[in-house]
Write an enzyme that holds these catalytic residues in place. Structure first.
Site, PDB file in Angstrom:
ATOM      1  N   ILE A 259       0.845  -1.209   0.000  1.00  0.00           N
ATOM      2  CA  ILE A 259       0.000   0.000   0.000  1.00  0.00           C
ATOM      3  C   ILE A 259       0.871   1.247   0.000  1.00  0.00           C
ATOM      4  CG2 ILE A 259      -1.802   1.275   1.197  1.00  0.00           C
ATOM      5  CD1 ILE A 259      -2.563  -1.267   2.668  1.00  0.00           C
TER       6      ILE A 259
ATOM      7  N   MET B 174       9.714   4.316   8.502  1.00  0.00           N
ATOM      8  CA  MET B 174      10.058   3.190   9.366  1.00  0.00           C
ATOM      9  C   MET B 174       9.723   1.827   8.783  1.00  0.00           C
ATOM     10  SD  MET B 174      11.521   3.775  12.157  1.00  0.00           S
ATOM     11  CE  MET B 174      12.213   5.320  12.676  1.00  0.00           C
TER      12      MET B 174
ATOM     13  N   VAL C  87       3.791  -0.647   4.424  1.00  0.00           N
ATOM     14  CA  VAL C  87       2.423  -1.058   4.755  1.00  0.00           C
ATOM     15  C   VAL C  87       1.911  -1.927   3.606  1.00  0.00           C
ATOM     16  CG1 VAL C  87       0.095  -0.300   5.348  1.00  0.00           C
ATOM     17  CG2 VAL C  87       2.056   1.117   5.994  1.00  0.00           C
TER      18      VAL C  87
ATOM     19  N   LYS D 134       1.784  -3.546   8.838  1.00  0.00           N
ATOM     20  CA  LYS D 134       2.860  -2.552   8.824  1.00  0.00           C
ATOM     21  C   LYS D 134       4.108  -3.178   9.397  1.00  0.00           C
ATOM     22  CE  LYS D 134       3.835   2.132  10.046  1.00  0.00           C
ATOM     23  NZ  LYS D 134       3.186   3.402  10.007  1.00  0.00           N
TER      24      LYS D 134
ATOM     25  N   ASP E 151       2.151  11.461  17.938  1.00  0.00           N
ATOM     26  CA  ASP E 151       2.611  11.713  16.566  1.00  0.00           C
ATOM     27  C   ASP E 151       1.412  11.945  15.643  1.00  0.00           C
ATOM     28  OD1 ASP E 151       4.504  12.114  14.634  1.00  0.00           O
ATOM     29  OD2 ASP E 151       4.813   9.996  14.197  1.00  0.00           O
TER      30      ASP E 151
HETATM   31  O1  3AM Z   1      -0.599   7.938   1.756  1.00  0.00           O
HETATM   32  P1  3AM Z   1      -1.359   6.812   1.136  1.00  0.00           P
HETATM   33  O2  3AM Z   1      -2.834   6.950   1.299  1.00  0.00           O
HETATM   34  O3  3AM Z   1      -0.969   6.519  -0.271  1.00  0.00           O
HETATM   35  O4  3AM Z   1      -2.949   5.389   3.665  1.00  0.00           O
HETATM   36  C1  3AM Z   1      -1.690   4.985   4.136  1.00  0.00           C
HETATM   37  C2  3AM Z   1      -0.552   5.421   3.256  1.00  0.00           C
HETATM   38  O5  3AM Z   1      -0.937   5.474   1.928  1.00  0.00           O
HETATM   39  C3  3AM Z   1      -1.589   3.484   4.099  1.00  0.00           C
HETATM   40  O6  3AM Z   1      -0.232   3.204   3.993  1.00  0.00           O
HETATM   41  C4  3AM Z   1       0.417   4.270   3.355  1.00  0.00           C
HETATM   42  C5  3AM Z   1       1.693   4.593   4.109  1.00  0.00           C
HETATM   43  O7  3AM Z   1       1.386   4.941   5.415  1.00  0.00           O
HETATM   44  N1  3AM Z   1      -2.101   2.868   5.323  1.00  0.00           N
HETATM   45  C6  3AM Z   1      -1.555   2.960   6.561  1.00  0.00           C
HETATM   46  N2  3AM Z   1      -2.290   2.264   7.427  1.00  0.00           N
HETATM   47  C7  3AM Z   1      -3.304   1.731   6.727  1.00  0.00           C
HETATM   48  C8  3AM Z   1      -4.425   0.921   7.087  1.00  0.00           C
HETATM   49  N3  3AM Z   1      -4.611   0.507   8.344  1.00  0.00           N
HETATM   50  C9  3AM Z   1      -3.194   2.107   5.383  1.00  0.00           C
HETATM   51  N4  3AM Z   1      -4.057   1.746   4.440  1.00  0.00           N
HETATM   52  C10 3AM Z   1      -5.080   0.967   4.845  1.00  0.00           C
HETATM   53  N5  3AM Z   1      -5.281   0.566   6.111  1.00  0.00           N
END
Ligand code: 3AM
Length: 524
Positions: A17, A22, A25, A40, A138
């Protein structure tokens, strides 16, 4: 492209994603339950020693356990934690949506209604967590996810953010992105949930305006503004209702006691602001009834819609005495000055330095004693005007000894000492900072760069010392080894430390592309 693992723990990885400083995801599937989730990973290899890594994992699990009890529609639920090939990971609720950071990157800013909707929801989630003794630490746009279709705002990284940051933080040292930090966080003071509400205030401002409230080109100058500067005035934008400016002002109060005590109070304030704006609009409509037909106002149905505000949506009042005298941090040295000094100090450097290194000191001088009593001076940094007549404000109470020194009324005639806080930051690999006042060494700070939260190597530490009020020569010397060659950068400056006033010394030492040391002082 990097290798996407097929599995992490028992979870089947579907796709990547995104990635942060760090780790990565992933979208994944739990084959046992058939549930889609987000995983993550936290990559700290190379940043910590073996022992530190073990300690980190233990803390990570402890924090995840604590955050794992949080079940709230505005908080990403943690389902599981584990370690795969030595890499800790967290399995959590999958939110089909986008981070607020991405939204802001793409759209610049959000419509007022949506921004308020996000803040309201995050405030609810924070209130719930804070009631259970868990502070996020944070809150920033990257950690707020917005669900597609529903607009649900969900706080991500409860627990993790704190561990990753604090793991790389020694006592007295501040690491991480400071842009959304509260003053107490920047200063390394103890903090509680109100720190998150400050951070949310910064996010709110950013959503409405499209830029952050505390300016600065360098981390240290941003830190300075967070602790001592006033937020940039809100632009004269008729779409931003004036009562919201008051809400943001309260959220961004320097002193935690001047902020909303909890997320619920913030939600109520937003609702009040909303009804105030509605009432003002209704009144003006009634008044204008006989006048020529006004232009169509904002939508009257559905989601909360703010009527257009008065155009003066700014933070209350003219600059106070202290605001006028607070000096600018050294984020904007003139080109001429910089290059002149650069050339001057270049001679001090050993040839062949190729590594990029930036050392930056921001010194904040807080007057402790009285010269001529100036009641409005130091406390004015933290004072704010009452927001709404119907809402009595709590008096800001100093949260720390540092602040107390600033806020105390002068009681004696003679000026004794000023408390100077220096925030030293460097990207140099390792070396030593020496700071002299009138030739007398006040600081001798060895440093060793380590990985900061932005992924780059660096070092940052805050130190406080006392100096007598008056005019002093301040000299900073930074020595470091770059590719085993010693380099030195230094500069000095006359600085007036005055009672009842705040001033700043900033010293910047650059060793690449050319040596440069700049001290900027104003005010005082
Ligand atoms: O900045 P974007 O939207 O492209 O949305 C979060 C981010 O993508 C996604 O991971 C990327 C890096 O942080 N993200 C984090 N936690 C998430 C979750 N629980 C997640 N997407 C879906 N569910």
């Amino acid at each position: 492209m990097e290798n996407v693992p097929k599995k992490i723990g028992r979870y089947t990885i579907l796709e990547t994603i995104g990635r942060g400083a760090m780790g990565v995801v992933y979208k994944a599937r739990d084959p046992l339950i058939g549930r889609t989730l987000a995983i993550k990973t936290i990559t700290l290899s190379g940043l910590l020693s073996e022992g530190q890594l073990d300690e980190f994992k233990a803390r990570f699990f402890r924090e995840a356990q604590a955050a794992g009890v949080l079940h709230h529609s505005n908080i990403v639920t943690i389902h599981d934690v584990g370690v795969e090939n030595g890499v800790p990971f967290m399995a959590m609720e999958f939110v089909e949506g986008t981070s607020l950071a991405k939204r802001l990157k793409e759209e610049g800013r959000l419509k007022v209604e949506e921004a308020v909707h996000v803040v309201r929801q995050v405030a609810e989630g924070l209130a719930y967590a804070h009631e259970r003794g868990i502070v996020h630490r944070d809150i920033k746009p990257d950690n707020i996810l917005i669900e597609n279709g529903t607009g649900r705002a969900v706080i991500a990284d409860f627990g993790v953010a704190h561990v990753t940051t604090s793991e790389l933080t020694r006592t007295g040292e501040i690491l991480g992105t400071p842009f959304f930090m509260s003053p107490e966080q920047v200063l390394g003071d103890p903090l509680d949930g109100r720190s998150d509400l400050f951070s949310l205030g910064v996010v709110f401002y950013l959503m409405l305006v499209g830029r952050r409230p505390f300016k600065g080109d360098t981390i240290s100058s941003v830190c300075y503004h967070i602790v001592h500067g006033q937020p940039e005035p809100l632009p004269q934008d008729p779409t931003i209702p004036a009562p919201l400016a008051s809400v943001i002002e309260t959220m961004l109060c320097k002193e935690p006691a001047g902020r909303y005590p909890d997320g619920h109070a913030l939600v109520r304030a937003l609702d009040d602001a909303f009804s105030q704006t509605r009432a003002a609009a209704a009144l003006s409509e009634a008044t204008l009834d006989l006048a020529p037909a006004p232009q169509a106002g904002p939508g009257a149905t559905g989601a909360p819609t703010f009527p257009a505000a008065r155009p003066q949506a700014t933070f209350a009042g003219a600059p106070t005495a202290i605001q006028q005298t607070v000096v600018q941090p050294p984020d904007v040295p003139s080109e001429e000055e910089s290059s002149k000094k650069g050339l001057l100090v270049a001679a001090l450097l050993v040839l062949g330095v190729t590594a990029i290194a930036v050392a930056f000191i921001l010194g904040v001088v807080l007057a402790a004693g009285p010269g001529k009593p100036k009641p409005a001076a130091p406390p004015a940094v933290t004072q704010q005007k009452p927001l709404q007549p119907s809402q009595p404000r709590q008096e800001p109470a100093p949260s720390s000894a540092k602040r107390q020194a600033v806020a105390e009324e002068p009681k004696h005639e003679a000026v004794k000492h000023c408390s100077v806080t220096v925030i030293f930051e460097t990207r140099l690999p390792d070396g030593r900072l020496a700071l002299f006042v009138d030739g007398q060494q006040k600081l001798d700070l060895p440093f060793l760069a380590r990985r900061m939260v932005d992924g780059r190597l660096g070092f940052r530490e805050a130190r406080t010392f006392e100096v007598p009020a008056g005019k002093h020569e301040v000299r900073a010397v930074v020595r470091a080894l770059v590719k085993r060659r010693p380099i030195e950068a230094q500069d000095s400056k006359q600085v007036i430390f005055q009672a009842g006033q705040s001033s700043v010394i900033g010293i910047e030492a650059r060793a690449f592309p050319q040596a440069e040391v700049v001290i900027v002082t104003q005010g005082g």
